[in-house]
Design a protein around this motif. Structure first.
Motif, PDB file in Angstrom:
ATOM      1  N   TRP A 190     -43.528 -37.114 -38.218  1.00 59.53           N
ATOM      2  CA  TRP A 190     -42.385 -37.746 -38.878  1.00 59.53           C
ATOM      3  C   TRP A 190     -42.672 -39.200 -39.207  1.00 59.53           C
ATOM      4  O   TRP A 190     -42.255 -39.699 -40.254  1.00 59.53           O
ATOM      5  CB  TRP A 190     -41.127 -37.647 -38.016  1.00 59.53           C
ATOM      6  CG  TRP A 190     -39.997 -38.401 -38.667  1.00 59.53           C
ATOM      7  CD1 TRP A 190     -39.482 -39.598 -38.298  1.00 59.53           C
ATOM      8  CD2 TRP A 190     -39.316 -38.026 -39.872  1.00 59.53           C
ATOM      9  NE1 TRP A 190     -38.506 -39.994 -39.176  1.00 59.53           N
ATOM     10  CE2 TRP A 190     -38.385 -39.053 -40.148  1.00 59.53           C
ATOM     11  CE3 TRP A 190     -39.398 -36.926 -40.716  1.00 59.53           C
ATOM     12  CZ2 TRP A 190     -37.537 -39.001 -41.261  1.00 59.53           C
ATOM     13  CZ3 TRP A 190     -38.554 -36.877 -41.824  1.00 59.53           C
ATOM     14  CH2 TRP A 190     -37.641 -37.900 -42.094  1.00 59.53           C
ATOM     15  N   CYS A 213     -35.886 -29.857 -39.318  1.00 62.19           N
ATOM     16  CA  CYS A 213     -35.607 -31.069 -38.544  1.00 62.19           C
ATOM     17  C   CYS A 213     -36.047 -30.916 -37.093  1.00 62.19           C
ATOM     18  O   CYS A 213     -36.570 -31.868 -36.493  1.00 62.19           O
ATOM     19  CB  CYS A 213     -34.116 -31.397 -38.613  1.00 62.19           C
ATOM     20  SG  CYS A 213     -33.560 -31.962 -40.246  1.00 62.19           S
ATOM     21  N   ARG A 251     -31.130 -36.162 -40.510  1.00 62.16           N
ATOM     22  CA  ARG A 251     -30.678 -34.782 -40.314  1.00 62.16           C
ATOM     23  C   ARG A 251     -29.210 -34.625 -40.740  1.00 62.16           C
ATOM     24  O   ARG A 251     -28.858 -33.699 -41.471  1.00 62.16           O
ATOM     25  CB  ARG A 251     -30.831 -34.381 -38.849  1.00 62.16           C
ATOM     26  CG  ARG A 251     -30.322 -32.980 -38.529  1.00 62.16           C
ATOM     27  CD  ARG A 251     -30.154 -32.784 -37.024  1.00 62.16           C
ATOM     28  NE  ARG A 251     -31.422 -32.770 -36.321  1.00 62.16           N
ATOM     29  CZ  ARG A 251     -32.004 -31.675 -35.850  1.00 62.16           C
ATOM     30  NH1 ARG A 251     -31.429 -30.487 -36.016  1.00 62.16           N
ATOM     31  NH2 ARG A 251     -33.152 -31.756 -35.210  1.00 62.16           N
ATOM     32  N   VAL A 281     -36.905 -34.832 -36.729  1.00 60.05           N
ATOM     33  CA  VAL A 281     -36.268 -35.724 -37.698  1.00 60.05           C
ATOM     34  C   VAL A 281     -35.117 -36.467 -37.017  1.00 60.05           C
ATOM     35  O   VAL A 281     -34.306 -35.849 -36.324  1.00 60.05           O
ATOM     36  CB  VAL A 281     -35.744 -34.919 -38.907  1.00 60.05           C
ATOM     37  CG1 VAL A 281     -34.990 -35.821 -39.882  1.00 60.05           C
ATOM     38  CG2 VAL A 281     -36.909 -34.229 -39.615  1.00 60.05           C
ATOM     39  N   PHE A 296     -34.706 -37.859 -47.863  1.00 55.90           N
ATOM     40  CA  PHE A 296     -34.879 -36.618 -47.107  1.00 55.90           C
ATOM     41  C   PHE A 296     -33.828 -35.595 -47.522  1.00 55.90           C
ATOM     42  O   PHE A 296     -34.130 -34.399 -47.641  1.00 55.90           O
ATOM     43  CB  PHE A 296     -34.789 -36.899 -45.604  1.00 55.90           C
ATOM     44  CG  PHE A 296     -35.044 -35.685 -44.760  1.00 55.90           C
ATOM     45  CD1 PHE A 296     -36.312 -35.117 -44.678  1.00 55.90           C
ATOM     46  CD2 PHE A 296     -34.008 -35.089 -44.036  1.00 55.90           C
ATOM     47  CE1 PHE A 296     -36.545 -33.986 -43.900  1.00 55.90           C
ATOM     48  CE2 PHE A 296     -34.235 -33.965 -43.255  1.00 55.90           C
ATOM     49  CZ  PHE A 296     -35.505 -33.414 -43.189  1.00 55.90           C
TER      50      PHE A 296
END
Length: 350
Positions: A178, A241, A251, A246, A225
């Motif tokens: 990430w 996620c 998210r 994430v 995102f």
């Protein structure tokens, strides 16, 4: 510490050669021991290898080191740091030639792997076959492709593909994925990151949920995102996620967009109020407006004017005053809803 020498290394040297602003400088120290650094007033801060903060500038100074693969993944390295490790030894462990340059205190460029030439030619090329020992480097190369628009050298792309084929890329630490992925999404041409991942066959493994990639990205990281996740089902977003670890802000916005995207054509006062309630728009207006921004990016013809007017009208209702007039506590929610719906209707009539 008379024999000790310090060099600026890595991104600071690269960015200076590109004419870009240098944000942070990293230094490599050759010829010193940890005891030497402490004696000179430096503060040790490194956990996995010897890194020290300068007593005045607080910039990071790392002792020159080598790394030898001893296991899978990011932690599978044996680090050797001692006064006999040379500057070239340290530069040789780096990922790309453009990141394997150093500058001496007198300004001399040390470039044993021809990084300056690759910068001029716009090429991302690995320094050595040790590149394959750290799978996160696949993502770093993809991120640099997005940042600079450089092409990836054929031999480097072949090495990236082999890392995917042999399963070395399966041992990435989610948090590091990430970290690189998020930074790549923020680059001006983030779509190039996905192109690089596709060409080395890593995208289907890392991001199997994605069936199409947006042609352009803009906005904050949560917005970008959410744009990426717009076509996905909620279960797919949650799975993605969870796998990439994430952060909650990214998210939450992606999931909110998924839940509300089919209701953005609401036009009646009641439909608009329902949309606002489902999006928690009164309590969290910034997140709701971020969702509208995502919709504008994904659907260029989308006009959020009516929804924004409805939000402004509903938010202007004094819920406390309405609650004060309620005959009993159980009646408060319905009365507030009615007042907000009436305010929305009035705003649409103007």
């Amino acid at each position: 510490m008379a024999a000790v020498k310090a060099y600026v290394v890595g991104g600071a040297v690269r960015d200076e050669l590109l004419g870009l602003a240098v944000q942070d400088k990293d230094f490599v120290v050759v010829g010193a021991t940890p005891e030497d650094m402490v004696a000179a007033g430096f503060t040790p801060v490194g956990k996995d290898f010897p890194v020290f903060l300068h007593p005045e500038t607080h910039e990071e100074y790392a002792l020159a080191r080598t790394e030898r693969k001893s296991g899978r993944g990011y932690k599978g390295f044996t680090v050797y740091s001692a006064p006999d490790v040379t500057l070239e030894d340290d530069l040789a462990r780096r990922d790309l030639t453009i990141n394997a340059m150093a500058k001496a205190e007198d300004g001399t460029l040390i470039d044993p792997f021809h990084g300056k030439r690759d910068l001029q030619d716009g090429v991302l090329r690995h320094v050595s076959d040790a590149f394959h020992e750290d799978p996160v480097r696949i993502l770093r190369v993809a991120r640099f492709a997005a940042r600079f628009g450089f092409r990836i050298a054929e031999e480097t792309m072949a090495l990236m593909k082999s890392m995917v084929d042999t399963g070395e890329a399966d041992h990435l630490v989610a948090e590091r994925v990430w970290q690189e992925f998020g930074r790549g999404l923020l680059e001006e041409h983030a779509e190039r990151m996905f192109d690089a991942l596709e060409r080395c066959d890593f995208r289907p493994k890392l991001l199997p949920e994605l069936r199409e990639i947006p042609k352009t990205f803009s906005g904050t990281l949560p917005v970008r995102f959410a744009v990426l996740c717009w076509p996905l089902q909620e279960s797919e977003i949650e799975g993605l996620c969870d796998r990439l670890r994430v952060p909650n802000e990214e998210r939450d916005l992606a999931v909110l967009c998924c839940r509300l995207r089919s209701s953005l054509d609401a036009s009646s006062p009641g439909g608009l109020l329902n949309l606002l309630k489902r999006g928690d728009a009164i309590r969290r207006p910034e997140r709701f407006r971020a969702m509208l921004q995502v919709a504008r990016i994904v659907q260029p013809g989308f006009d959020a004017t009516t929804i924004e007017r409805a939000l402004a009208a509903a938010a202007a209702v004094d819920a406390g005053a309405v609650a004060h007039r309620a005959p009993e506590p159980a009646a408060i929610p319905a009365l507030i809803d009615r007042a907000r719906e009436q305010a929305i209707a009035a705003s649409l009539a103007r």
